[in-house]
Design a protein around this motif. Structure first.
Motif, short mmCIF file in Angstrom:
data_model
loop_
_atom_site.label_atom_id
_atom_site.label_comp_id
_atom_site.label_asym_id
_atom_site.label_seq_id
_atom_site.Cartn_x
_atom_site.Cartn_y
_atom_site.Cartn_z
N TRP A 103 32.50 -2.45 33.43
CA TRP A 103 32.05 -1.15 32.92
C TRP A 103 32.16 -0.02 33.96
N ALA A 104 31.56 -0.18 35.11
CA ALA A 104 31.55 0.89 36.12
C ALA A 104 32.97 1.24 36.58
N GLY A 145 31.79 5.83 38.19
CA GLY A 145 30.43 5.69 38.70
C GLY A 145 29.40 6.59 38.05
N GLU A 146 29.75 7.88 37.88
CA GLU A 146 28.78 8.81 37.30
C GLU A 146 28.45 8.44 35.86
N ALA A 147 29.48 8.16 35.06
CA ALA A 147 29.24 7.78 33.66
C ALA A 147 28.48 6.46 33.58
N ALA A 148 28.79 5.53 34.48
CA ALA A 148 28.11 4.23 34.47
C ALA A 148 26.62 4.38 34.79
N ALA A 149 26.27 5.39 35.59
CA ALA A 149 24.87 5.62 35.93
C ALA A 149 24.06 6.11 34.74
N HIS A 150 24.75 6.62 33.70
CA HIS A 150 24.07 7.19 32.54
C HIS A 150 24.34 6.40 31.26
N SER A 151 25.03 5.27 31.37
CA SER A 151 25.40 4.52 30.17
C SER A 151 25.41 3.03 30.46
N ARG A 152 25.38 2.26 29.37
CA ARG A 152 25.49 0.81 29.52
C ARG A 152 25.97 0.21 28.21
N PRO A 153 26.88 -0.76 28.30
CA PRO A 153 27.28 -1.48 27.10
C PRO A 153 26.14 -2.41 26.69
#
Length: 109
Positions: free
Chosen positions: A35-36, A41-49
């Motif tokens: 995912w990250a 990194g920035e999107a991964a900090a605000h989202s999760r599958p």
């Protein structure tokens, strides 16, 4: 031995997972792992599958702006994730605002 004669460990594990009936769990684990790298990194900090339903990836984000961002990038994200999954596993992605870690109750849609 030629490269075409070698079978990747990922292929072997996915075939074993399919035979055991846990293929979806294997796909979900691979998506979590990638995912990250795929979203950044920035999107991964605000989202999760959060799961896979059929051929649809379910994603939760913490703010409405990330729903728009990830939805706009859906095609590229699915292509990147499918590369990690070894083939065309995911066809669609649904993004919704979810509950924050540690918060009680159900997420919003």
């Amino acid at each position: 031995m030629r490269r075409s004669q070698l079978t990747s460990l990922r292929t072997i594990l996915l075939n074993a997972a399919s035979a055991l009936g846990v293929e979806r769990a294997a796909w979900e684990a691979l998506v979590q792992q990638a995912w990250a790298e795929v979203v950044g990194g920035e999107a991964a900090a605000h989202s999760r599958p959060v799961g896979i339903r059929g051929r649809t990836l379910l994603v939760e984000v913490d703010e409405a702006g990330w729903v728009q961002e990830l939805t706009a990038r859906r095609s590229g994200l699915l292509a990147g994730l499918n590369r990690h999954l070894g083939g065309p596993v995911l066809e669609e992605m649904r993004v919704r605002i979810g509950r924050r870690e540690g918060a009680g109750g159900r997420g919003r849609e």
